[in-house]
Design an enzyme around this catalytic site. Structure first.
Site, PDB file in Angstrom:
ATOM      1  N   TYR A  53      69.726  11.939  93.822  1.00  0.00           N
ATOM      2  CA  TYR A  53      70.117  11.358  92.531  1.00  0.00           C
ATOM      3  C   TYR A  53      69.301  11.993  91.395  1.00  0.00           C
ATOM      4  O   TYR A  53      68.576  12.965  91.616  1.00  0.00           O
ATOM      5  CB  TYR A  53      69.991   9.830  92.589  1.00  0.00           C
ATOM      6  N   ARG A 113      60.211   5.854  95.626  1.00  0.00           N
ATOM      7  CA  ARG A 113      60.853   6.290  96.866  1.00  0.00           C
ATOM      8  C   ARG A 113      61.170   7.772  96.783  1.00  0.00           C
ATOM      9  O   ARG A 113      61.766   8.226  95.797  1.00  0.00           O
ATOM     10  CB  ARG A 113      62.135   5.496  97.121  1.00  0.00           C
ATOM     11  N   GLY A 159      66.683  -0.540 107.077  1.00  0.00           N
ATOM     12  CA  GLY A 159      67.892  -0.620 106.275  1.00  0.00           C
ATOM     13  C   GLY A 159      69.000  -1.335 107.025  1.00  0.00           C
ATOM     14  O   GLY A 159      69.160  -2.560 106.931  1.00  0.00           O
ATOM     15  N   ARG A 160      69.749  -0.573 107.826  1.00  0.00           N
ATOM     16  CA  ARG A 160      70.912  -1.134 108.528  1.00  0.00           C
ATOM     17  C   ARG A 160      70.584  -2.382 109.349  1.00  0.00           C
ATOM     18  O   ARG A 160      71.372  -3.342 109.337  1.00  0.00           O
ATOM     19  CB  ARG A 160      71.571  -0.034 109.374  1.00  0.00           C
TER      20      ARG A 160
END
Ligand SMILES: Cc1cc2nc3c(=O)[nH]c(=O)nc-3n(C[C@H](O)[C@H](O)[C@H](O)COP(=O)(O)O)c2cc1C
Length: 367
Positions: free
Chosen positions: A179, A226, A321-322
């Site tokens: 990003y 991050r 995360g997941r």
């Protein structure tokens, strides 16, 4: 020897354990990028994490790249996030917001006025995003002019101020996954010839300016960053020398005394060994220069890996995360070594309660 389940203090934050909920985009925001009431339930259900990092949230309308992702820049968004932070705090949890500007990973239909998204470069990424009309290739960006960059920094600062007004315990700046900030960092993307392109010190300049502005606003002890030194996410080609790049970032951040650095090891959500990179060497450099800072690791951790990495002292915090999507009570399940609910991948992005707030806990939440 530390345990995954031991409390830890990072900066100004006292955490109940070392298990972090990683930032997870779920594309369920309401109109005007306002978090929905379902988000209040979703985050409250997961408040037993030592720390929650919220889904990535835009610092400005221009920072949006996906349909129905939330923002953290308007009064209305702040009011809605306040309900989330109050619910998490009521259950004894801690939550920081992830500050996001997608840069070129966007589509004209998601940009104010339908204009081109902005980046370090005018070259389009090879990838798709999700728009009102379904998946679409990301649009060709416009390279930001040098004189526009102070406005980007100011947008981060404004969002950080909004985060504190919304009751967040702090912020995580999203410097990862291809990003905007990563689009400046990497020489595989950044093709500028001004003070923000070329040598490492120039490519890292925007990130450092953003970190300075954000820490000035919310305080160092409530700020983290991050990074993902080698992820190929979002058409982020490998930097020619990621080790030198991130050594420089760590050196330059030292005066800011950050609460934590959150490091994605390998390809985000994929191979941990996608490209050679000595994460342990980076950790040692960080610890030497940031004795107060916590080292947070992520990517493909399961229970034993997480227990081992904390016990060996090679990490202070582990982000999942997941597993947190499918297991609101992940901390308890890890504690008692209970089986994990399977992830329903078709329900990750967009929609309502299904696949969001309906994953079962071992015991009713709050019991
Ligand atoms: C549905 C989904 C949404 C994600 N959204 C974000 C995000 O908003 N910000 C971010 O930095 N990473 C995001 N990621 C990456 C995760 O934070 C994490 O790095 C990745 O899932 C690997 O960790 P895990 O193996 O524990 O799942 C997302 C991943 C998934 C699966």
């Amino acid at each position: 020897m530390s345990s995954l389940f031991d409390p830890i203090r990072i900066g100004e934050l006292a955490l109940a354990n070392r298990i972090v909920m990683a930032p997870l985009t779920r594309n369920r925001a309401a109109a005007r990028q306002v978090p929905s009431d379902l988000a209040v339930t979703y985050y409250a259900q997961r408040a037993s994490a030592g720390l929650i990092v919220s889904e990535a949230s835009q610092i400005s309308a221009e920072g949006q790249g996906y349909l129905d992702s939330p923002g953290i820049y308007s009064r209305e968004q702040v009011a809605a996030w306040k309900k989330v932070t109050e619910a998490v705090h009521a259950r004894g949890g801690k939550i920081v917001v992830q500050l996001w500007h997608v840069g070129r990973i966007s589509h004209v239909s998601l940009q104010p006025g339908g204009i081109a998204p902005v980046s370090s470069t005018a070259r389009r990424a090879n990838g798709k995003t999700f728009t009102r009309d379904g998946f679409a290739p990301v649009s060709e960006p416009r390279a930001l002019r040098t004189d526009e960059l102070p406005r980007i920094v100011a947008d981060y600062r404004h969002a950080a101020r909004c985060a504190m007004e919304a009751g967040f315990d702090g912020v995580e700046v999203h410097g990862a996954n291809g990003y905007l900030l990563d689009q400046f960092l990497r020489d595989s993307i950044n093709d500028r010839d001004d003070d923000y392109g070329g040598p490492i010190a120039n490519r890292a300049r925007l990130l450092i300016e953003v970190m300075e502005a954000v820490t000035a606003e919310v305080g160092s002890g409530r700020t983290g960053l991050r990074i993902s030194p080698v992820t190929p996410s979002n058409d982020a080609g490998q930097d020619s020398d990621p080790r030198a790049l991130f050594d420089h970032v760590i050196d330059r951040l030292a005066p800011l005394k950050l609460a934590f650095l959150h490091v994605i090891e390998g390809a985000t959500g994929g191979a941990r060994d996608i490209a050679p990179f000595d994460f342990e060497a980076l950790r040692r450099r960080f610890k030497a220069l940031h004795p107060q800072g916590a080292w947070m690791v992520n990517n493909g951790y399961h229970r034993q890996m997480a227990i081992d990495v904390i016990a060996s002292g090679r990490a202070d915090l582990v982000a999942f995360g997941r597993p947190f999507i499918a297991n609101p009570d992940l901390v308890q399940r890890l504690r008692v070594d209970a089986p994990l609910n399977p992830l329903r991948t078709s329900l990750l992005y967009g929609g309502g309660a299904e696949g969001y707030t309906d994953y079962p806990s071992l015991e009713p939440v709050g019991a």
